[in-house]
Scaffold this active site. Structure first.
Site, PDB file in Angstrom:
ATOM      1  N   ASP A  38       0.881  -1.308  -0.044  1.00  0.00           N
ATOM      2  CA  ASP A  38       0.214   0.050  -0.073  1.00  0.00           C
ATOM      3  C   ASP A  38       0.947   1.191  -0.032  1.00  0.00           C
ATOM      4  O   ASP A  38       2.368   1.135   0.527  1.00  0.00           O
ATOM      5  CB  ASP A  38      -0.791   0.111   1.127  1.00  0.00           C
ATOM      6  CG  ASP A  38      -2.151   0.740   0.985  1.00  0.00           C
ATOM      7  OD1 ASP A  38      -3.183  -0.059   1.019  1.00  0.00           O
ATOM      8  OD2 ASP A  38      -2.054   2.060   0.913  1.00  0.00           O
ATOM      9  N   VAL A  64       5.564  -0.792   1.768  1.00  0.00           N
ATOM     10  CA  VAL A  64       4.768   0.382   1.366  1.00  0.00           C
ATOM     11  C   VAL A  64       5.505   0.825  -0.083  1.00  0.00           C
ATOM     12  O   VAL A  64       6.696   0.774  -0.314  1.00  0.00           O
ATOM     13  CB  VAL A  64       5.480   1.786   2.540  1.00  0.00           C
ATOM     14  CG1 VAL A  64       4.835   3.097   1.854  1.00  0.00           C
ATOM     15  CG2 VAL A  64       5.027   1.412   3.713  1.00  0.00           C
ATOM     16  N   TYR A 158     -13.494   7.043 -12.978  1.00  0.00           N
ATOM     17  CA  TYR A 158     -13.245   6.087 -11.856  1.00  0.00           C
ATOM     18  C   TYR A 158     -14.161   4.753 -12.830  1.00  0.00           C
ATOM     19  O   TYR A 158     -13.409   3.596 -12.900  1.00  0.00           O
ATOM     20  CB  TYR A 158     -14.073   6.130 -10.657  1.00  0.00           C
ATOM     21  CG  TYR A 158     -14.187   4.911  -9.784  1.00  0.00           C
ATOM     22  CD1 TYR A 158     -13.092   4.556  -9.082  1.00  0.00           C
ATOM     23  CD2 TYR A 158     -14.990   3.952  -9.856  1.00  0.00           C
ATOM     24  CE1 TYR A 158     -13.214   3.475  -8.044  1.00  0.00           C
ATOM     25  CE2 TYR A 158     -15.473   3.120  -9.229  1.00  0.00           C
ATOM     26  CZ  TYR A 158     -14.420   2.680  -8.227  1.00  0.00           C
ATOM     27  OH  TYR A 158     -14.425   1.589  -7.483  1.00  0.00           O
ATOM     28  N   LYS A 162     -12.477   1.119 -14.252  1.00  0.00           N
ATOM     29  CA  LYS A 162     -13.081  -0.281 -13.846  1.00  0.00           C
ATOM     30  C   LYS A 162     -13.273  -0.948 -14.819  1.00  0.00           C
ATOM     31  O   LYS A 162     -13.129  -2.532 -14.839  1.00  0.00           O
ATOM     32  CB  LYS A 162     -13.814  -0.077 -12.794  1.00  0.00           C
ATOM     33  CG  LYS A 162     -13.479   0.638 -11.513  1.00  0.00           C
ATOM     34  CD  LYS A 162     -12.548  -0.524 -10.735  1.00  0.00           C
ATOM     35  CE  LYS A 162     -11.993   0.391  -9.274  1.00  0.00           C
ATOM     36  NZ  LYS A 162     -11.049  -0.573  -8.797  1.00  0.00           N
ATOM     37  N   THR A 193     -16.879   0.184   3.708  1.00  0.00           N
ATOM     38  CA  THR A 193     -15.163   0.402   4.186  1.00  0.00           C
ATOM     39  C   THR A 193     -14.986   1.663   4.605  1.00  0.00           C
ATOM     40  O   THR A 193     -15.793   2.504   4.882  1.00  0.00           O
ATOM     41  CB  THR A 193     -14.470   0.216   2.937  1.00  0.00           C
ATOM     42  OG1 THR A 193     -14.620   1.208   2.044  1.00  0.00           O
ATOM     43  CG2 THR A 193     -14.643  -1.262   2.139  1.00  0.00           C
TER      44      THR A 193
END
Ligand SMILES: NC(=O)c1ccc[n+]([C@@H]2O[C@H](COP(=O)([O-])OP(=O)(O)OC[C@H]3O[C@@H](n4cnc5c(N)ncnc54)[C@H](O)[C@@H]3O)[C@@H](O)[C@H]2O)c1
Length: 258
Positions: A38, A64, A158, A162, A193
């Site tokens: 991440d 990272v 977005y 996708k 989330t």
């Protein structure tokens, strides 16, 4: 009984976020050694620590890296292989959202969202595939969205990224089948989330109001919990899906058929 991913090593991008962390935990429960990758150092460290606490003996390595940079994606893959000795599964979860109408979208934002949502997946796969081949095969699971197959106003950038992941998944499945690498994609619907809870709070909407807002949105009348998305990802990552490749699985409580 050995877990579904016993003796397997998995790399999960976006492992510091909601769906990525839940996937990391489920994979660890199923016996996998897990590299969580991440760009958010605090997020990935706390996700790794939570998994270690929850799953006795879990092998988890936080890494990272900014997957949108090819050198970083490669470094993350190399780190996982150096640490765990092999790589068998890759799950591409990292993603960002932008809320600009297409007519206003500028080049900088296009580059940013294409970088994280499409190129990071491409770079991670490119770096990982030699290791999956060396292991005699493996699995790749990409995370798209229900809006990869549906149109709506306001998140066109977005949604474009996708949709791109669906084509990427199919092409890679064809290319890698001779190397016994299966590639599939899941399309989650709204999943509750921390990202969504935080964003709602910023506009004065509580978590319970947010949950209630989904009542007419899909056939089950609610958000998914991250673990409900992690299970289909696990299915594609393990041998139970051994005859499935190039598939798109809607994990959307019927959102896309309404
Ligand atoms: N939550 C939902 O309702 C939902 C629905 C459909 C699809 N999805 C997709 O599922 C994925 C995870 O969603 P989430 O809700 O858990 O989101 P999240 O924001 O909690 O997690 C995304 C993670 O990706 C990381 N990330 C961002 N840019 C990165 C980069 N350049 N390199 C490495 N890591 C990076 C973030 O730091 C974060 O930890 C995303 O791809 C999202 O588009 C989510």
């Amino acid at each position: 009984m050995p877990g579904r991913l016993a003796n397997r090593t998995a790399l999960i991008t976006g492992g510091g976020g909601g769906i990525g962390a839940a996937t990391g935990r489920l994979f660890a429960e199923e016996g996998a050694a897990v590299a969580l990758v991440d760009s958010d150092p605090a997020g990935v460290e706390s996700a790794a620590e939570a998994i270690r606490k929850a799953v006795h003996g879990a092998a988890v390595r936080p890494v990272v890296a900014d997957g949108a940079q090819e050198t970083d994606a490669r470094r993350a893959v190399d780190d996982a292989v150096a640490h765990f000795g092999a790589l068998h599964c890759v799950v591409n979860v990292a993603g960002i959202r932008l809320y600009t109408p297409l007519v206003e979208a500028d080049a900088k934002d296009w580059e940013r969202i294409l970088g994280v949502n499409v190129l990071a997946t491409a770079y991670t796969c490119k770096a990982a595939i030699p290791h999956l081949r060396a292991a005699g095969g493996g699995t790749i699971v990409n995370v798209s969205s229900v809006y990869g197959v549906m149109g709506r106003a306001g998140m066109g950038q977005y949604d474009t990224t996708k949709a791109a992941l669906l084509g990427f998944t199919r092409a890679l499945a064809v290319e890698e089948a001779p190397h016994r690498i299966r590639v599939n994609v899941v399309c989650p619907g709204g999943t509750i989330t921390p990202y969504h809870i935080r964003r709602a709070a910023e506009s004065g909407v509580s978590e319970s109001q947010l949950r209630a807002s989904r009542q007419r949105d899909n056939l089950l009348g609610r958000f998914a919990e991250p673990r409900e998305v992690a299970y289909p990802i696990l299915f594609f990552a393990c041998e139970e899906s051994s005859f499935i490749t190039g598939a798109t699985l809607m994990v959307d409580a019927g959102r896309s058929i309404l």
